[in-house]
Design a protein around this motif. Sequence first.
Motif, PDB file in Angstrom:
ATOM      1  N   GLY A 195      24.301  28.668  16.096  1.00  0.00           N
ATOM      2  CA  GLY A 195      25.180  27.583  16.524  1.00  0.00           C
ATOM      3  C   GLY A 195      26.433  27.505  15.667  1.00  0.00           C
ATOM      4  O   GLY A 195      27.539  27.263  16.169  1.00  0.00           O
ATOM      5  N   LEU A 196      26.293  27.726  14.368  1.00  0.00           N
ATOM      6  CA  LEU A 196      27.454  27.713  13.473  1.00  0.00           C
ATOM      7  C   LEU A 196      28.394  28.874  13.783  1.00  0.00           C
ATOM      8  O   LEU A 196      29.622  28.731  13.698  1.00  0.00           O
ATOM      9  N   LEU A 197      27.805  30.033  14.128  1.00  0.00           N
ATOM     10  CA  LEU A 197      28.626  31.179  14.492  1.00  0.00           C
ATOM     11  C   LEU A 197      29.468  30.877  15.729  1.00  0.00           C
ATOM     12  O   LEU A 197      30.673  31.183  15.774  1.00  0.00           O
ATOM     13  N   LEU A 198      28.865  30.256  16.732  1.00  0.00           N
ATOM     14  CA  LEU A 198      29.605  29.914  17.946  1.00  0.00           C
ATOM     15  C   LEU A 198      30.647  28.834  17.678  1.00  0.00           C
ATOM     16  O   LEU A 198      31.732  28.841  18.266  1.00  0.00           O
ATOM     17  N   THR A 199      30.321  27.906  16.770  1.00  0.00           N
ATOM     18  CA  THR A 199      31.295  26.881  16.383  1.00  0.00           C
ATOM     19  C   THR A 199      32.504  27.526  15.711  1.00  0.00           C
ATOM     20  O   THR A 199      33.653  27.166  15.988  1.00  0.00           O
ATOM     21  N   ALA A 200      32.233  28.496  14.846  1.00  0.00           N
ATOM     22  CA  ALA A 200      33.323  29.221  14.193  1.00  0.00           C
ATOM     23  C   ALA A 200      34.173  29.957  15.219  1.00  0.00           C
ATOM     24  O   ALA A 200      35.405  30.017  15.098  1.00  0.00           O
TER      25      ALA A 200
END
Length: 342
Positions: free
Chosen positions: A298-303
Amino acid sequence: MAKADTQQTEEISSNTSGVEGASVLVAIPTLNEADHIEKCIRSLITDDDRIQKAKFVVADGGSTDATCETVRELQTEFANLHLIANPKKLQSAAINQVARDQREAQHTCLIRCDAHADYPKGFVMAIADSLAEKQSASVVVCMDAVGKTNCFQKANAWVVDTPLGSGGAAHRGGAKSGYVDHGHHAGFNLSWFDTVAGYDERFSHNEDAELDQRLTAAGGKIWLNADVRLDYFPRDKITSLARQYYSYGRGRAKTIAKHKARLKLRQLAPIVILIACVAGLLLSPVYPWALLAPIGYGLLLTAASLWGCASMNSPCGVLAGPAAGTMHIAWATGFIHQRLNR
């Protein structure tokens, strides 16, 4: 790499002393392409002296709109334009049919064109010249994703040409010509096309990569001509994007099974992500640390969304993360489903 919005209107420089137009056979599969077919044909049949001698064949899969009527009207203007029926409907079957039934003794190269694509002027002869110059079995080209209709399509177009979206595939927004193992199909040496028996008509998706697998295994070389580029308009809805990549995943699984091949790292990554995220969610009630996998993804997609906003200089970039996630999860789901039900 910056995309040129005027790419389609720029004329590709071609060697006027190159391949004879009479040696070129062009296949254009269609199915309900009334909104695009005239623009496509007019962009392909230009005032180039050589192109007037090439044979263009529209293979229609049973359109219920005005596609065939439009082609018949254009036949009064273009004497080298032909229309045939493609009872099997699939694009792969259409191209095989043209190569098998419409070729003449002088034809040495087959050019594949899609009715809904925007082609730069000089495309057909540029591909034919490239085939002859490189003495390759096939010539593929780069695609530059372009978003026009809404924010989702714009974000989708941006992210698909990044390593997160395409895994670094050379033909997705690439800038360097060279020999590759796969790309967007543009042209074939007809002798090589015959050698590998054309497309496998059992494949509704991934038929291009499956053919490339057989072509390279037989010793054929595939040349990526990065100087010839097409604008590609990706899906503008998350649901249609999910269906598209689910089908891509299933097609890749069929190719892997048929050839007993191995997945590349960029193809394996979405499968690992899906399994890790699902396992993490299922195990989290017992092992809370298992949530690290879905949280990390999820953090990767947020980035990716933040990166998209900055690169696009638009709030539309916030949808880049959801678009990338849809590609990954849908592709992996389709792949796993096909492997389990083969």
